[in-house]
Design a protein around this motif. Sequence first.
Motif, PDB file in Angstrom:
ATOM      1  N   GLY A   1       0.812  -1.231   0.000  1.00 26.17           N
ATOM      2  CA  GLY A   1       0.000   0.000   0.000  1.00 26.17           C
ATOM      3  C   GLY A   1       0.838   1.270   0.000  1.00 26.17           C
ATOM      4  O   GLY A   1       0.674   2.128  -0.882  1.00 26.17           O
ATOM      5  N   PRO A   2       1.748   1.445   0.953  1.00 27.44           N
ATOM      6  CA  PRO A   2       2.574   2.652   0.961  1.00 27.44           C
ATOM      7  C   PRO A   2       3.450   2.794  -0.287  1.00 27.44           C
ATOM      8  O   PRO A   2       3.677   3.904  -0.775  1.00 27.44           O
ATOM      9  CB  PRO A   2       3.442   2.496   2.213  1.00 27.44           C
TER      10      PRO A   2
ATOM     11  N   ILE B   1       2.692   1.772  -3.315  1.00 25.28           N
ATOM     12  CA  ILE B   1       1.812   2.241  -4.393  1.00 25.28           C
ATOM     13  C   ILE B   1       1.465   3.709  -4.186  1.00 25.28           C
ATOM     14  O   ILE B   1       1.469   4.500  -5.142  1.00 25.28           O
ATOM     15  CB  ILE B   1       0.544   1.365  -4.485  1.00 25.28           C
ATOM     16  N   GLU B   2       1.171   4.105  -2.943  1.00 25.76           N
ATOM     17  CA  GLU B   2       0.869   5.517  -2.670  1.00 25.76           C
ATOM     18  C   GLU B   2       2.035   6.415  -3.064  1.00 25.76           C
ATOM     19  O   GLU B   2       1.841   7.485  -3.643  1.00 25.76           O
ATOM     20  CB  GLU B   2       0.527   5.702  -1.192  1.00 25.76           C
ATOM     21  N   SER B   3       3.246   5.985  -2.777  1.00 23.13           N
ATOM     22  CA  SER B   3       4.434   6.750  -3.151  1.00 23.13           C
ATOM     23  C   SER B   3       4.543   6.879  -4.670  1.00 23.13           C
ATOM     24  O   SER B   3       4.856   7.955  -5.188  1.00 23.13           O
ATOM     25  CB  SER B   3       5.680   6.070  -2.578  1.00 23.13           C
ATOM     26  N   HIS B   4       4.264   5.791  -5.365  1.00 22.65           N
ATOM     27  CA  HIS B   4       4.338   5.832  -6.824  1.00 22.65           C
ATOM     28  C   HIS B   4       3.222   6.692  -7.418  1.00 22.65           C
ATOM     29  O   HIS B   4       3.434   7.345  -8.451  1.00 22.65           O
ATOM     30  CB  HIS B   4       4.319   4.419  -7.402  1.00 22.65           C
ATOM     31  N   ILE B   5       2.069   6.717  -6.788  1.00 21.14           N
ATOM     32  CA  ILE B   5       0.984   7.597  -7.244  1.00 21.14           C
ATOM     33  C   ILE B   5       1.422   9.057  -7.095  1.00 21.14           C
ATOM     34  O   ILE B   5       1.230   9.870  -8.008  1.00 21.14           O
ATOM     35  CB  ILE B   5      -0.325   7.334  -6.467  1.00 21.14           C
ATOM     36  N   ALA B   6       2.024   9.391  -5.964  1.00 18.01           N
ATOM     37  CA  ALA B   6       2.504  10.760  -5.748  1.00 18.01           C
ATOM     38  C   ALA B   6       3.550  11.133  -6.798  1.00 18.01           C
ATOM     39  O   ALA B   6       3.513  12.230  -7.364  1.00 18.01           O
ATOM     40  CB  ALA B   6       3.078  10.910  -4.343  1.00 18.01           C
TER      41      ALA B   6
ATOM     42  N   ASN C   1       1.831  11.690 -10.089  1.00 19.71           N
ATOM     43  CA  ASN C   1       1.162  12.991 -10.106  1.00 19.71           C
ATOM     44  C   ASN C   1       2.150  14.124 -10.347  1.00 19.71           C
ATOM     45  O   ASN C   1       1.858  15.071 -11.080  1.00 19.71           O
ATOM     46  CB  ASN C   1       0.387  13.219  -8.804  1.00 19.71           C
TER      47      ASN C   1
END
Length: 145
Positions: free
Chosen positions: A87-88, A90-95, A98
């Motif tokens: 989860g973290p 993927i969140e880092s890669h989303i940021a 963006n």
Amino acid sequence: MRMSALRISQLSSATGVPATTLRFYESEGLLPADRSANGYRVYDDRARQRLAFITAAKSLNLSLPEIKLLLRVWEKDSCAAVKAELGPAIESHIAHANESIAQLTALRESLTDALARLGDTPDAPTPCNPDCTWLISANTAVGTA
């Protein structure tokens, strides 16, 4: 039901992953291979599952160190633990995605503006100089950055 052992060429054919990549994954500690009596690399069901995991993680643009960490969790822990690690990441890669999108959007706008200014620049028979219309706006933007 257990799949019979596959040699590297067979695993490559079955998965579409080049043998060179399989060897690289082995050298990086991502995809261990057993050895047959004659020294050939052999892979079992678990190696094939591991390769599917690596391929899925690569499709998310996870780095090899991130994948290696996730594989350790995947091999020894629960699905919940994998989820907690993934989860973290993927969140880092989303940021990061963006940020890249914002940078590319700004670049596209700059390119579009430069193209419009270039079209407005007269076709002078003299060499270009810093007073060219398309350069003035670009230099102004650089000076204010």
